[in-house]
Design an enzyme around this catalytic site. Structure first.
Site, mmCIF file in Angstrom:
data_model
loop_
_atom_site.group_PDB
_atom_site.id
_atom_site.type_symbol
_atom_site.label_atom_id
_atom_site.label_comp_id
_atom_site.label_asym_id
_atom_site.label_seq_id
_atom_site.Cartn_x
_atom_site.Cartn_y
_atom_site.Cartn_z
ATOM 1 N N ASP A 42 1.056 -1.150 -0.102
ATOM 2 C CA ASP A 42 0.056 0.012 0.187
ATOM 3 C C ASP A 42 0.822 1.193 -0.060
ATOM 4 O OD1 ASP A 42 -2.300 -1.464 0.094
ATOM 5 O OD2 ASP A 42 -2.562 -1.591 2.141
ATOM 6 N N ARG A 82 -16.033 -13.055 0.985
ATOM 7 C CA ARG A 82 -15.320 -12.185 1.819
ATOM 8 C C ARG A 82 -15.568 -10.797 1.771
ATOM 9 N NH1 ARG A 82 -10.032 -11.857 4.793
ATOM 10 N NH2 ARG A 82 -9.372 -10.055 4.355
#
Length: 332
Positions: free
Chosen positions: A206, A271
């Site tokens: 990230d 999910r």
């Protein structure tokens, strides 16, 4: 690794698969109320760039309410969801991740967390958008408070005089933070054909300072250890997982490592994950903190603004090593 082309997807979609791996039992678990939390956080960020946070203070009902609303949205007919897209950059996206050809078995909503900037797309994807917006705001407010505390404990653990050196960047009114809701649908038939799990979100780090992840109790998240081994993170819907981002790796002069991670879709269970990405203002200069340069003989990175790094990151592919362009070479 196998590459699976699917007629069920858009023509551009070629989604990779890989074999599932066992759950990893050595993920650092840090209790935010522990008097030794700052020391444990430093150790986890140096070794893994990742840890699980418990006793975090975010009410469970805030998490479950948003998860239920997100599930309702992702269960809508596709034409209804498509009204909230395409992402540019905010809004609804499906299978296509970014502008450079990356794809995955995922659909998502990307939202801006800056109240000064609103997107018309985020007001049309719910029958009652105010309920959804209120749930998102309540969640982000609670998660931000927790993230500020975590970042200040990091500064304490690093013995930095100004304990808000990281948190102030997220507290800033111009903080370039965002929030993402991901849905990885089950795909048993396709996975049976491929012999592996479909990759929902491919390997990447990230770019921001910190990422705060919460998911339902479906597994799928994997992180890459220092030696290059991939391990599967046991899910826990009551806890949060904290990722060190690229910007924090630079600010700590490489002492913390930005964790490479990916998500595999489950063959039987959906999910749902929620991620707050804490970023600095676009004009903020990112460079190693002076107090952390001496131990490594100077800065390992060139100074850059968050805007420059973000622009570079979004020109790259998901798995690219983005920080390489900003590392100093010998003699610099």
């Amino acid at each position: 690794m196998v590459v699976l082309s699917q007629l069920a997807l858009e023509p551009f979609s070629v989604i990779k698969t890989c074999k599932p791996i066992g759950l990893f039992s050595e993920i650092p678990v840090i209790d935010l109320t522990d008097p030794h939390a700052k020391t444990l956080i430093i150790k986890a960020c140096e070794e893994f760039g990742f840890f699980k946070l418990v006793n975090h203070g975010v009410p469970m009902e805030v998490m479950t309410k948003l998860e239920a609303l997100a599930t309702n949205f992702f269960n809508l007919p596709q034409p209804e969801k498509d009204k909230a897209g395409p992402p540019n950059p905010f809004g609804y996206g499906n299978k296509k991740i970014g502008p450079n050809g990356d794809v995955g078995w995922v659909e998502y909503l990307l939202l801006n967390t800056n109240p000064q900037i609103s997107s018309q797309k985020t007001s049309i994807f719910q029958e009652n958008p105010q309920i959804f917006r209120s749930a998102v705001e309540d969640y982000i407010l609670a998660v931000k408070r927790m993230a500020f505390e975590v970042l200040e404990l990091m500064a304490d653990g690093l013995e930095i005089e100004s304990r808000n050196v990281f948190s102030r960047l997220l507290r800033d009114d111009k903080s370039d933070s965002c929030f993402r809701l991901n849905h990885y649908p089950p795909c048993s038939e396709l996975q049976a054909l491929s012999g592996g799990n479909l990759i929902g979100f491919g390997e990447h780090t990230d770019p921001q300072i910190i990422s705060v992840l919460r998911s339902n109790n479906t597994s799928g998240l994997q992180i890459c250890l220092k030696e290059g081994t991939w391990v599967s993170v046991p899910p826990d819907q009551t806890s949060f997982f904290i990722n060190v981002g690229d910007a924090l790796q630079v600010m700590t002069n490489g002492r913390f490592r930005s964790v490479k991670h990916r998500v595999l879709a489950d063959p039987l269970k959906p999910r749902i994950s929620m991620i707050f990405f804490g970023g600095p203002p676009l004009s903020e200069k990112i460079a190693p903190l002076p107090s952390l340069m001496a131990e490594r003989g100077g800065s390992l990175y060139k100074e850059f603004t968050w805007f420059e790094y973000k622009r570079s990151a979004y020109k790259s592919r998901l798995a690219d090593y983005r920080l390489g362009l900003f590392e100093k070479t010998a003699g610099q």
